[in-house]
Write a protein that holds these residues in place. Structure first.
Motif, PDB file in Angstrom:
ATOM      1  N   ALA A 143       0.826  -1.205   0.000  1.00  0.00           N
ATOM      2  CA  ALA A 143       0.000   0.000   0.000  1.00  0.00           C
ATOM      3  C   ALA A 143       0.860   1.255   0.000  1.00  0.00           C
ATOM      4  O   ALA A 143       0.615   2.199  -0.757  1.00  0.00           O
ATOM      5  CB  ALA A 143      -0.937  -0.007   1.205  1.00  0.00           C
ATOM      6  N   ASP A 144       1.885   1.271   0.836  1.00  0.00           N
ATOM      7  CA  ASP A 144       2.770   2.434   0.915  1.00  0.00           C
ATOM      8  C   ASP A 144       3.444   2.704  -0.430  1.00  0.00           C
ATOM      9  O   ASP A 144       3.521   3.861  -0.879  1.00  0.00           O
ATOM     10  CB  ASP A 144       3.826   2.215   1.997  1.00  0.00           C
ATOM     11  CG  ASP A 144       3.251   2.203   3.407  1.00  0.00           C
ATOM     12  OD1 ASP A 144       2.121   2.693   3.588  1.00  0.00           O
ATOM     13  OD2 ASP A 144       3.938   1.699   4.317  1.00  0.00           O
ATOM     14  N   LEU A 146       2.532   1.661  -3.493  1.00  0.00           N
ATOM     15  CA  LEU A 146       1.578   2.017  -4.545  1.00  0.00           C
ATOM     16  C   LEU A 146       1.047   3.429  -4.367  1.00  0.00           C
ATOM     17  O   LEU A 146       0.924   4.190  -5.331  1.00  0.00           O
ATOM     18  CB  LEU A 146       0.435   1.008  -4.561  1.00  0.00           C
ATOM     19  CG  LEU A 146       0.797  -0.380  -5.088  1.00  0.00           C
ATOM     20  CD1 LEU A 146      -0.281  -1.391  -4.754  1.00  0.00           C
ATOM     21  CD2 LEU A 146       1.021  -0.332  -6.602  1.00  0.00           C
ATOM     22  N   GLN A 147       0.735   3.806  -3.143  1.00  0.00           N
ATOM     23  CA  GLN A 147       0.254   5.158  -2.888  1.00  0.00           C
ATOM     24  C   GLN A 147       1.321   6.197  -3.208  1.00  0.00           C
ATOM     25  O   GLN A 147       1.006   7.308  -3.637  1.00  0.00           O
ATOM     26  CB  GLN A 147      -0.215   5.275  -1.442  1.00  0.00           C
ATOM     27  CG  GLN A 147      -1.507   4.512  -1.169  1.00  0.00           C
ATOM     28  CD  GLN A 147      -1.840   4.412   0.310  1.00  0.00           C
ATOM     29  OE1 GLN A 147      -1.039   4.787   1.168  1.00  0.00           O
ATOM     30  NE2 GLN A 147      -3.013   3.873   0.623  1.00  0.00           N
ATOM     31  N   SER A 148       2.584   5.838  -3.034  1.00  0.00           N
ATOM     32  CA  SER A 148       3.673   6.785  -3.306  1.00  0.00           C
ATOM     33  C   SER A 148       3.801   7.124  -4.784  1.00  0.00           C
ATOM     34  O   SER A 148       4.365   8.158  -5.139  1.00  0.00           O
ATOM     35  CB  SER A 148       5.003   6.228  -2.789  1.00  0.00           C
ATOM     36  OG  SER A 148       5.466   5.164  -3.601  1.00  0.00           O
ATOM     37  N   GLY A 150       1.022   7.270  -6.681  1.00  0.00           N
ATOM     38  CA  GLY A 150      -0.274   7.818  -7.053  1.00  0.00           C
ATOM     39  C   GLY A 150      -1.396   6.821  -7.247  1.00  0.00           C
ATOM     40  O   GLY A 150      -2.483   7.198  -7.688  1.00  0.00           O
ATOM     41  N   ALA A 151      -1.174   5.557  -6.926  1.00  0.00           N
ATOM     42  CA  ALA A 151      -2.229   4.564  -7.085  1.00  0.00           C
ATOM     43  C   ALA A 151      -3.287   4.749  -6.001  1.00  0.00           C
ATOM     44  O   ALA A 151      -2.952   4.881  -4.822  1.00  0.00           O
ATOM     45  CB  ALA A 151      -1.651   3.154  -7.009  1.00  0.00           C
ATOM     46  N   PRO A 152      -4.568   4.722  -6.344  1.00  0.00           N
ATOM     47  CA  PRO A 152      -5.645   5.004  -5.378  1.00  0.00           C
ATOM     48  C   PRO A 152      -6.053   3.778  -4.567  1.00  0.00           C
ATOM     49  O   PRO A 152      -7.239   3.484  -4.420  1.00  0.00           O
ATOM     50  CB  PRO A 152      -6.778   5.477  -6.275  1.00  0.00           C
ATOM     51  CG  PRO A 152      -6.607   4.680  -7.527  1.00  0.00           C
ATOM     52  CD  PRO A 152      -5.101   4.547  -7.715  1.00  0.00           C
ATOM     53  N   VAL A 153      -5.075   3.051  -4.028  1.00  0.00           N
ATOM     54  CA  VAL A 153      -5.379   1.833  -3.272  1.00  0.00           C
ATOM     55  C   VAL A 153      -5.715   2.183  -1.823  1.00  0.00           C
ATOM     56  O   VAL A 153      -5.321   3.234  -1.308  1.00  0.00           O
ATOM     57  CB  VAL A 153      -4.207   0.835  -3.321  1.00  0.00           C
ATOM     58  CG1 VAL A 153      -3.939   0.409  -4.749  1.00  0.00           C
ATOM     59  CG2 VAL A 153      -2.946   1.428  -2.697  1.00  0.00           C
ATOM     60  N   GLN A 154      -6.425   1.294  -1.161  1.00  0.00           N
ATOM     61  CA  GLN A 154      -6.864   1.524   0.217  1.00  0.00           C
ATOM     62  C   GLN A 154      -6.656   0.262   1.035  1.00  0.00           C
ATOM     63  O   GLN A 154      -7.060  -0.833   0.624  1.00  0.00           O
ATOM     64  CB  GLN A 154      -8.347   1.916   0.231  1.00  0.00           C
ATOM     65  CG  GLN A 154      -8.921   2.150   1.623  1.00  0.00           C
ATOM     66  CD  GLN A 154     -10.421   2.395   1.588  1.00  0.00           C
ATOM     67  OE1 GLN A 154     -11.041   2.345   0.532  1.00  0.00           O
ATOM     68  NE2 GLN A 154     -11.008   2.643   2.749  1.00  0.00           N
ATOM     69  N   ASP A 176      -8.023  -2.256  -4.575  1.00  0.00           N
ATOM     70  CA  ASP A 176      -7.569  -1.482  -5.734  1.00  0.00           C
ATOM     71  C   ASP A 176      -8.767  -1.214  -6.638  1.00  0.00           C
ATOM     72  O   ASP A 176      -9.245  -2.107  -7.346  1.00  0.00           O
ATOM     73  CB  ASP A 176      -6.493  -2.249  -6.503  1.00  0.00           C
ATOM     74  CG  ASP A 176      -5.807  -1.387  -7.563  1.00  0.00           C
ATOM     75  OD1 ASP A 176      -6.396  -0.369  -7.976  1.00  0.00           O
ATOM     76  OD2 ASP A 176      -4.684  -1.737  -7.976  1.00  0.00           O
TER      77      ASP A 176
END
Length: 424
Positions: A143-144, A146-148, A150-154, A176
């Motif tokens: 998650a860290d 992918l979010q870095s 710009g991926a909108p994962v939660q 995702d």
């Protein structure tokens, strides 16, 4: 059980049936494509749209290989998280690849809409589920990273994940929203139909028996004809056949099997995957589950069904179904099938450069998005003459020592795990 495609649910429910014929006689083209899966059909479609003359040949039927046996999870990115990709490819190439593949579901669902492909598209996201509390550490890392970029994962905590899956056997999940599910055989055959409508000539039941390079063109020989073309795309991936003049790149053959229930009751569908997300887990011997449009639960894991240990895999699948979804305990799996995944040592896809052509392979379990994107971009690079359009640089060399032994290692590990494991 044999590896016959007709045993699969996807064969039974496919709504796309492109017209085709066996290649006969001698023909010429700008591009010849060998292999009728995601990569090959996507390449044929793109090249035809660019105005090139195209002949594609498939030894069996379109989608016979991994494309038609897929789980049907249209994921964004690769199995490896971004920093691991960068460590193998370098930051510049790795970032470019991650960004391109992050948009691969847009490409897939865009093609489905544009060409009216009947493949049960549902874009409600996917859930990468923690199979145990310890799995959350890996999901947090993913998650860290992918979010870095710009991926909108939660990242979902256990109670949230359990509500979405409808099972107490998961301990959290990475959601995702870019991803979704499709009927995988319907998608590849829809691509084949779209390529034919765009002007490409597609031939099934037409194996390549020999290939050769003469001056500035390729000669591809089949049992009943031949094709002379300026460019060649080899898109057989994990299902390459022996042919004179060609040595397929070594891959680690890893198998994946699946089973499908009968359509669930309305009450069961309200409780199990009510949001229709596609799921897979964080276990070393991975498993997956999803719903189809008729409300069947499709559940699968690593392993083949054509050897002495196939009964172990099938017994485990029944136990897993009961452990994850107790209301389905004892439910019959009406369809069971398996397919081959082509893995590389780096767990990354590769493009091997040929004189006037390319070989694309090694999607390592992520065939839908990467295969469709790679096929399109390789076709663009060949027809335009601009190699910068490739999603990653082509390599002239590829080696993978002891590939067969590595594949046996994975199959043995999956069999032993399924022999002793009695929960999800």
């Amino acid at each position: 059980m044999t590896s016959d495609l007709t045993s699969s649910l996807w064969h039974q429910t496919c709504q796309e049936h492109p017209a085709s014929s066996v290649l006969t006689g001698e023909v010429t083209a700008d591009l010849v494509v060998i292999g009728g899966g995601y990569t090959g059909c996507s390449a044929a479609l793109k090249a035809a749209e660019m105005g090139a003359s195209v002949h594609l040949i498939e030894a069996e039927v379109f989608g016979h290989g991994g494309s038609g046996r897929n789980v049907g999870l249209c994921n964004a990115g690769l199995w490896l998280p971004p920093e691991d990709i960068n460590a193998r490819l370098g930051a510049e190439v790795g970032n470019r690849l991650s960004q391109a593949l992050g948009k691969a579901p847009d490409l897939v669902y865009g093609l489905i809409e544009r060409h009216g492909i009947a493949c049960e598209p549902v874009r409600n996201g996917t859930l990468h589920c923690a199979h145990a509390p310890s799995g959350m550490q890996d999901l947090q890392r993913r998650a860290d990273q992918l979010q870095s970029i710009g991926a909108p994962v939660q990242l979902l905590e256990a109670s949230q994940a359990q509500a979405r899956v409808g099972s107490k056997a998961v301990h959290g999940a990475l959601f995702d929203p870019r991803a979704g599910t499709i009927q995988p055989l319907g998608f590849v055959r829809g691509l084949a139909r779209a390529a034919i409508e765009a002007g490409a000539q597609l031939h099934d039941q037409t194996p390549a028996t020999a290939i050769s390079r003469d001056k500035d063109s390729w000669q591809v020989t089949t049992p009943t004809g031949s094709i002379r073309a300026k460019h060649l795309i080899m898109a057989t991936n994990g299902y390459a056949r022996a042919m004179t003049g060609y040595d397929a790149p070594a891959i680690v053959p890893v198998h994946y099997f699946q089973g499908a229930t009968a359509p669930l009751t309305a009450a069961q569908q309200e409780q199990i995957l009510p949001g229709l997300e596609g799921c897979w887990d964080s276990a070393l011997v991975m498993s997956s589950w999803r719903m189809d449009q008729q409300g069947r639960l499709i559940i699968g894991a690593m392993g083949a069904l054509d050897h002495f240990g196939s009964g172990i895999h099938q017994s485990w699948l029944a136990r897993k179904l009961a452990a994850a979804f107790p209301t389905l305990a004892g439910a019959k799996l009406e369809s069971q099938w398996f397919g081959r995944i082509a893995m590389t040592r780096e767990y990354l896809p590769k493009i091997k450069k040929l004189q006037g052509g390319y070989v694309s392979f090694g999607y390592s379990g992520r065939g839908i998005g990467p295969g469709t994107l790679f096929g399109q971009k390789i076709a663009e690079a060949l027809i335009s003459g601009d190699e910068s359009r490739l999603p990653l640089p082509a390599t002239a060399d590829h080696s993978l020592p002891f590939a067969g032994l590595r594949g046996a290692y994975y199959e043995t590990g999956a069999t032993l795990t399924h022999l002793v494991k009695d929960r999800i």
